[in-house]
Design a protein around this motif. Structure first.
Motif, PDB file in Angstrom:
ATOM      1  N   LEU A 242       0.826  -1.210   0.000  1.00  0.00           N
ATOM      2  CA  LEU A 242       0.000   0.000   0.000  1.00  0.00           C
ATOM      3  C   LEU A 242       0.859   1.258   0.000  1.00  0.00           C
ATOM      4  O   LEU A 242       0.447   2.293  -0.522  1.00  0.00           O
ATOM      5  CB  LEU A 242      -0.936   0.014   1.214  1.00  0.00           C
ATOM      6  N   ALA A 243       2.055   1.168   0.594  1.00  0.00           N
ATOM      7  CA  ALA A 243       2.961   2.320   0.557  1.00  0.00           C
ATOM      8  C   ALA A 243       3.284   2.694  -0.866  1.00  0.00           C
ATOM      9  O   ALA A 243       3.440   3.880  -1.199  1.00  0.00           O
ATOM     10  CB  ALA A 243       4.244   1.994   1.319  1.00  0.00           C
ATOM     11  N   SER A 244       3.385   1.689  -1.743  1.00  0.00           N
ATOM     12  CA  SER A 244       3.635   1.958  -3.156  1.00  0.00           C
ATOM     13  C   SER A 244       2.336   2.333  -3.875  1.00  0.00           C
ATOM     14  O   SER A 244       2.297   3.260  -4.684  1.00  0.00           O
ATOM     15  CB  SER A 244       4.261   0.728  -3.815  1.00  0.00           C
ATOM     16  N   ARG A 245       1.246   1.596  -3.558  1.00  0.00           N
ATOM     17  CA  ARG A 245      -0.017   1.841  -4.253  1.00  0.00           C
ATOM     18  C   ARG A 245      -0.635   3.177  -3.870  1.00  0.00           C
ATOM     19  O   ARG A 245      -1.054   3.959  -4.731  1.00  0.00           O
ATOM     20  CB  ARG A 245      -1.021   0.724  -3.896  1.00  0.00           C
ATOM     21  N   VAL A 246      -0.758   3.428  -2.563  1.00  0.00           N
ATOM     22  CA  VAL A 246      -1.437   4.634  -2.106  1.00  0.00           C
ATOM     23  C   VAL A 246      -0.456   5.794  -2.145  1.00  0.00           C
ATOM     24  O   VAL A 246       0.376   5.951  -1.267  1.00  0.00           O
ATOM     25  CB  VAL A 246      -1.995   4.446  -0.676  1.00  0.00           C
TER      26      VAL A 246
ATOM     27  N   PHE B  60      -6.977  -7.434  -1.466  1.00  0.00           N
ATOM     28  CA  PHE B  60      -7.573  -6.445  -0.569  1.00  0.00           C
ATOM     29  C   PHE B  60      -6.865  -5.094  -0.722  1.00  0.00           C
ATOM     30  O   PHE B  60      -7.497  -4.036  -0.614  1.00  0.00           O
ATOM     31  CB  PHE B  60      -7.477  -6.935   0.875  1.00  0.00           C
ATOM     32  N   GLY B  61      -5.565  -5.115  -0.982  1.00  0.00           N
ATOM     33  CA  GLY B  61      -4.825  -3.876  -1.200  1.00  0.00           C
ATOM     34  C   GLY B  61      -5.366  -3.094  -2.388  1.00  0.00           C
ATOM     35  O   GLY B  61      -5.427  -1.858  -2.353  1.00  0.00           O
ATOM     36  N   VAL B  62      -5.768  -3.797  -3.461  1.00  0.00           N
ATOM     37  CA  VAL B  62      -6.365  -3.133  -4.624  1.00  0.00           C
ATOM     38  C   VAL B  62      -7.685  -2.475  -4.240  1.00  0.00           C
ATOM     39  O   VAL B  62      -7.986  -1.345  -4.650  1.00  0.00           O
ATOM     40  CB  VAL B  62      -6.577  -4.142  -5.772  1.00  0.00           C
ATOM     41  N   PHE B  63      -8.472  -3.175  -3.429  1.00  0.00           N
ATOM     42  CA  PHE B  63      -9.755  -2.631  -2.960  1.00  0.00           C
ATOM     43  C   PHE B  63      -9.544  -1.331  -2.193  1.00  0.00           C
ATOM     44  O   PHE B  63     -10.210  -0.327  -2.441  1.00  0.00           O
ATOM     45  CB  PHE B  63     -10.442  -3.668  -2.069  1.00  0.00           C
ATOM     46  N   VAL B  64      -8.603  -1.341  -1.242  1.00  0.00           N
ATOM     47  CA  VAL B  64      -8.337  -0.149  -0.429  1.00  0.00           C
ATOM     48  C   VAL B  64      -7.878   1.002  -1.316  1.00  0.00           C
ATOM     49  O   VAL B  64      -8.358   2.138  -1.191  1.00  0.00           O
ATOM     50  CB  VAL B  64      -7.285  -0.450   0.655  1.00  0.00           C
TER      51      VAL B  64
END
Length: 494
Positions: free
Chosen positions: A82-86, A314-318
């Protein structure tokens, strides 16, 4: 407006035609169709796993690693991914998608994310299955490993690793730095050169500390950061609740070219679709082959590749269905879209409408935190690729220097060339990865059926037994996947 050094302008002028040609092929003809099709394929073959196993995604979030310390925890793996995604994809990417593709681009971002959850599950489960231990005894893996061992094509793994180093180790760090520079310049008028210096000084100690320091920082910062942003967005939505249905309807109408006057739409359905897919992939990374690198470094709890696949789904969902949607609604509800600024500036203008004079400063702070953690998460992916290429300590040192150099360049470069370069890099990476994932889809299906069968039989903590997969031979490290024992217990002779 800061003046860029002449050498930076020369680099931009040289890159522009090359990047434009690559993007023209990949995005106009390849990925805009292939990405959704792969997501549909896995959604159907896996029984819409992103819906039916959603509760299991939450149950699999654990902070510990049981007695197998060779990997990081499932929670750390999620937070690092998530650090990379968000990051800038959520605040700046959404703004760019709205400005160029109109509100309809958000619908295609949603669709890409929903289908991408199945793709993210598949690639991360494969990364877990084919992972290995490095010289320090820590788990390493990712697309390069399942290409080398699963497909018996180490040459393809090498090509992917080079693409990953270019994309995440270098180009994407420039994107994050560029967005921070734009935001702080808009909020406080700070010169880009000073922003570049501060970013390098902040990033260097963590990057030189390696993957585990990145994971520990991500576990501390990312949950609080994402929750705070979502709470603020939730307040905006609640105070404009009566207008939300109209905004959602506008998004759907615009997605199919039924509201051509909406936002900055410049071509109806085609433009909305293209920008939604591009910005959606940049934000959630599903199918790109990035998150599997950190997924492979985890000790899954329960000890089954499918459980880590669910965590990354779940990371994609967030990322997209929560954070990106929050940003889109804040911009649309502000009314600044038709004549707003570009990138981070548009998001800041929207926040100024909702929260007054401190809104742009808040976006600058949040965006800076998001982008800095993204730089660190991006580095974590590139580190795994360098080790696969057997770069050793010299390779890691050069990667760290290169990453910091690109951070400095990104802070002073033009917005359009930075994002176009990012599109080209992630397009190349995604193309190579999607070929491998589809070729290994039979393994993903068997893994999922094994996990489902054990859950249906009442096993609350299903473990993978390598003896159930004799056809894989030595393609997997069988000492890791021994039912009833963790890898640490196997090594101890327990």
């Amino acid at each position: 407006m800061h003046r860029r050094p002449d050498v930076v302008q020369l680099i931009e002028n040289a890159l522009s035609p090359i990047v434009g040609a690559v993007n023209g092929v990949l995005w106009n003809y390849v990925l805009v169709g292939v990405l959704p099709l792969v997501g549909i394929w896995f959604s159907l073959r896996l029984g819409v796993v992103q819906l039916r196993r959603f509760p299991q995604m939450l149950r699999n979030l654990r902070r510990g690693t049981e007695d197998d310390a060779a990997g990081i925890s499932p929670m750390q793996s999620l937070c690092t991914s998530l650090a990379s995604r968000v990051g800038t994809g959520n605040l700046v990417g959404v703004a760019i998608a709205l400005g160029v593709g109109g509100p309809g681009a958000i619908f295609w971002m949603w669709l890409v994310a929903f289908l991408g959850m199945a793709t993210a599950y598949a690639e991360s489960a494969l990364a877990q299955l084919y992972k290995r231990r490095d010289a320090a005894g820590h788990y390493r893996g990712g697309p390069a490993f399942y290409m080398a061992h699963g497909l018996r094509a180490p040459w393809l793994g090498a090509i992917f690793s080079v693409c990953l180093v270019l994309a995440f180790g270098l180009v994407f760090s420039a994107v994050q730095a560029n967005s921070i520079s734009e935001a702080v310049s808009e909020a406080w008028g700070i010169d880009a050169a000073w922003t570049a210096i501060v970013l390098v000084l902040l990033s260097a100690p963590v990057i030189f500390g390696g993957l585990r320091r990145v994971a520990r920082m991500a576990e501390l910062v990312v949950p609080a950061m994402a929750c705070g942003y979502l709470l603020l967005a939730g307040w905006v939505v609640l105070t404009h609740l009566a207008e939300v249905p109209a905004m959602l309807a506008l998004i759907v109408r615009s997605a199919f070219g039924l509201d051509q006057a909406a936002g900055g739409m410049l071509g109806g359905l085609a433009v909305a679709l293209l920008n939604g897919v591009k910005r959606g992939l940049f934000s959630n990374e599903a199918g790109m082959g990035s998150a599997p690198n950190i997924a492979a470094s985890a000790t899954p709890v329960p000890h089954h590749p499918a459980s880590q696949g669910l965590i990354q789904a779940f990371g994609v969902f967030v990322d997209t269905l929560l954070v990106c949607t929050a940003t889109a609604l804040m911009i649309l509800l502000s009314g600044v879209l038709p004549a707003g600024g570009d990138g981070a500036v548009l998001t800041q203008q929207a926040m100024a409408v909702h929260f007054g004079g401190w809104g742009p400063a808040f976006v600058a702070v949040v965006l800076s935190l998001f982008a800095i953690t993204s730089i660190l998460g991006n580095y974590a992916y590139a580190e795994s690729a360098v080790l696969f290429l057997r770069g050793g300590r010299t390779g890691l040192f050069l990667l760290r220097l290169g990453c910091l150099t690109m951070v400095a360049w990104g802070a002073i470069a033009r917005l359009d060339i930075v994002w176009a370069t990012a599109d080209a890099a992630m397009g190349l990476m995604a193309t190579v990865n999607l070929v491998a994932v589809v070729l290994l889809s039979g393994v993903v299906i068997k893994l999922t059926r094994d996990y489902d069968r054990k859950l249906r039989a009442g096993d609350a903590s299903p473990r993978l037994d390598a003896t159930d997969f004799p056809e894989l031979g030595d393609a997997i490290d069988r000492s890791i996947w021994t039912a009833g024992k963790t890898a640490a217990a196997v090594r101890r002779g327990g």
